[in-house]
Design a protein around this motif. Sequence first.
Motif, mmCIF file in Angstrom:
data_model
loop_
_atom_site.group_PDB
_atom_site.id
_atom_site.type_symbol
_atom_site.label_atom_id
_atom_site.label_comp_id
_atom_site.label_asym_id
_atom_site.label_seq_id
_atom_site.Cartn_x
_atom_site.Cartn_y
_atom_site.Cartn_z
ATOM 1 N N SER A 23 0.903 -1.276 -0.370
ATOM 2 C CA SER A 23 -0.216 -0.284 0.539
ATOM 3 C C SER A 23 0.401 1.414 0.089
ATOM 4 O O SER A 23 0.330 2.489 -0.257
ATOM 5 C CB SER A 23 -1.203 0.428 1.189
ATOM 6 N N GLY A 24 2.392 0.835 0.146
ATOM 7 C CA GLY A 24 2.857 1.855 0.323
ATOM 8 C C GLY A 24 2.929 2.784 1.182
ATOM 9 O O GLY A 24 3.217 3.826 1.416
ATOM 10 N N GLU A 25 3.238 2.417 2.572
ATOM 11 C CA GLU A 25 2.818 2.783 3.388
ATOM 12 C C GLU A 25 3.390 2.444 5.256
ATOM 13 O O GLU A 25 3.713 2.987 6.022
ATOM 14 C CB GLU A 25 1.261 2.411 4.159
ATOM 15 N N LEU A 26 4.949 1.874 4.589
ATOM 16 C CA LEU A 26 5.675 0.871 5.219
ATOM 17 C C LEU A 26 7.003 2.197 5.561
ATOM 18 O O LEU A 26 6.576 1.987 6.810
ATOM 19 C CB LEU A 26 6.461 -0.384 4.412
ATOM 20 N N GLY A 27 7.467 3.101 5.071
ATOM 21 C CA GLY A 27 8.206 3.917 5.463
ATOM 22 C C GLY A 27 9.144 3.485 5.692
ATOM 23 O O GLY A 27 10.051 2.261 5.205
ATOM 24 N N ALA A 32 9.824 0.393 10.752
ATOM 25 C CA ALA A 32 8.249 -0.559 11.061
ATOM 26 C C ALA A 32 8.499 -1.689 11.346
ATOM 27 O O ALA A 32 7.410 -2.157 12.386
ATOM 28 C CB ALA A 32 7.768 -0.984 9.756
ATOM 29 N N SER A 33 9.753 -2.371 11.249
ATOM 30 C CA SER A 33 9.975 -3.627 12.375
ATOM 31 C C SER A 33 9.750 -3.427 13.359
ATOM 32 O O SER A 33 8.683 -4.621 14.418
ATOM 33 C CB SER A 33 10.815 -4.508 11.052
ATOM 34 N N ARG A 34 10.502 -2.615 14.428
ATOM 35 C CA ARG A 34 10.267 -2.455 15.297
ATOM 36 C C ARG A 34 9.193 -2.795 16.027
ATOM 37 O O ARG A 34 9.120 -2.902 16.788
ATOM 38 C CB ARG A 34 11.141 -1.332 15.983
ATOM 39 N N PHE A 35 7.657 -1.682 14.910
ATOM 40 C CA PHE A 35 7.466 -0.808 16.050
ATOM 41 C C PHE A 35 5.682 -2.107 15.701
ATOM 42 O O PHE A 35 5.192 -2.817 16.680
ATOM 43 C CB PHE A 35 6.611 0.399 14.935
ATOM 44 N N LEU A 36 5.684 -3.321 14.561
ATOM 45 C CA LEU A 36 5.078 -4.210 14.600
ATOM 46 C C LEU A 36 5.540 -4.792 15.560
ATOM 47 O O LEU A 36 4.095 -6.341 15.974
ATOM 48 C CB LEU A 36 5.339 -4.683 12.718
ATOM 49 N N LEU A 37 6.508 -5.211 15.352
ATOM 50 C CA LEU A 37 7.528 -6.203 16.244
ATOM 51 C C LEU A 37 6.631 -5.860 17.829
ATOM 52 O O LEU A 37 6.361 -6.740 18.910
ATOM 53 C CB LEU A 37 8.444 -6.890 16.435
ATOM 54 N N ALA A 58 -2.257 -4.344 14.796
ATOM 55 C CA ALA A 58 -1.025 -3.540 14.630
ATOM 56 C C ALA A 58 -0.240 -3.199 13.388
ATOM 57 O O ALA A 58 0.108 -1.837 12.872
ATOM 58 C CB ALA A 58 0.292 -5.429 13.929
ATOM 59 N N ILE A 59 -1.333 -3.446 12.035
ATOM 60 C CA ILE A 59 -0.991 -2.282 10.960
ATOM 61 C C ILE A 59 -2.118 -1.162 11.364
ATOM 62 O O ILE A 59 -1.782 0.068 11.135
ATOM 63 C CB ILE A 59 -2.611 -3.054 9.686
ATOM 64 N N ASP A 60 -2.848 -0.992 12.225
ATOM 65 C CA ASP A 60 -4.240 0.469 12.743
ATOM 66 C C ASP A 60 -2.904 1.503 13.193
ATOM 67 O O ASP A 60 -3.102 2.304 12.955
ATOM 68 C CB ASP A 60 -5.141 0.035 13.173
ATOM 69 N N LYS A 63 -0.581 2.371 11.327
ATOM 70 C CA LYS A 63 -1.053 4.363 10.758
ATOM 71 C C LYS A 63 -0.696 5.097 11.252
ATOM 72 O O LYS A 63 -0.703 6.306 10.864
ATOM 73 C CB LYS A 63 -1.989 3.455 9.176
ATOM 74 N N ARG A 64 -1.429 5.005 12.590
ATOM 75 C CA ARG A 64 -2.192 6.193 13.243
ATOM 76 C C ARG A 64 -0.656 6.676 13.782
ATOM 77 O O ARG A 64 -0.149 7.762 13.837
ATOM 78 C CB ARG A 64 -2.363 5.829 14.678
ATOM 79 N N PHE A 65 0.764 5.904 14.293
ATOM 80 C CA PHE A 65 1.906 6.304 14.507
ATOM 81 C C PHE A 65 2.766 6.597 13.467
ATOM 82 O O PHE A 65 3.008 7.811 13.447
ATOM 83 C CB PHE A 65 2.655 4.728 14.711
ATOM 84 N N ARG A 66 2.338 7.116 12.213
ATOM 85 C CA ARG A 66 2.669 7.565 11.015
ATOM 86 C C ARG A 66 2.410 8.959 11.358
ATOM 87 O O ARG A 66 2.952 9.846 11.011
ATOM 88 C CB ARG A 66 2.225 6.736 9.756
ATOM 89 N N THR A 67 1.210 8.468 11.111
ATOM 90 C CA THR A 67 0.254 9.758 10.904
ATOM 91 C C THR A 67 0.447 10.761 12.039
ATOM 92 O O THR A 67 0.806 12.110 11.452
ATOM 93 C CB THR A 67 -1.242 9.996 10.920
ATOM 94 N N GLU A 68 0.806 10.786 13.371
ATOM 95 C CA GLU A 68 1.670 10.966 14.055
ATOM 96 C C GLU A 68 2.455 11.477 13.745
ATOM 97 O O GLU A 68 3.049 12.876 14.670
ATOM 98 C CB GLU A 68 1.099 10.397 15.293
ATOM 99 N N ARG A 69 3.633 11.060 13.540
ATOM 100 C CA ARG A 69 4.621 11.307 13.176
ATOM 101 C C ARG A 69 5.153 12.747 12.466
ATOM 102 O O ARG A 69 5.764 13.133 12.130
ATOM 103 C CB ARG A 69 5.876 9.721 13.071
ATOM 104 N N ARG A 70 4.414 12.455 10.963
ATOM 105 C CA ARG A 70 4.295 12.930 10.460
ATOM 106 C C ARG A 70 4.024 15.099 10.605
ATOM 107 O O ARG A 70 4.121 15.513 10.340
ATOM 108 C CB ARG A 70 3.386 12.551 9.370
#
Length: 76
Positions: A23-27, A32-37, A58-60, A63-70
């Motif tokens: 989906s192009g949302e990996l970053g 990403a690997s640390r967060f998902l784990l 984990a996906i949700d 996505k929230r983490f990336r949005t907040e980070r941006r």
Amino acid sequence: MPEPLPILMEKSIQIAWDYLERSGELGEPETASRFLLNSVELMVRQGERRQLVLTNRAIDAYKRFRTERRGISLVS
């Protein structure tokens, strides 16, 4: 018989990773690997054993983490 926890976690993380990548949302892969784990591990420690729930939550969360980070980087 249920799958061993390490296998359940690995499969959940891999499915989430594949979805985010397609989906192009990996970053950044390391982040990403640390967060998902961490996300999946926390849910498993809390007793969740359903792979689909682990994956989707984990996906949700990512996505929230990336949005907040941006949002933080845009304000800085």
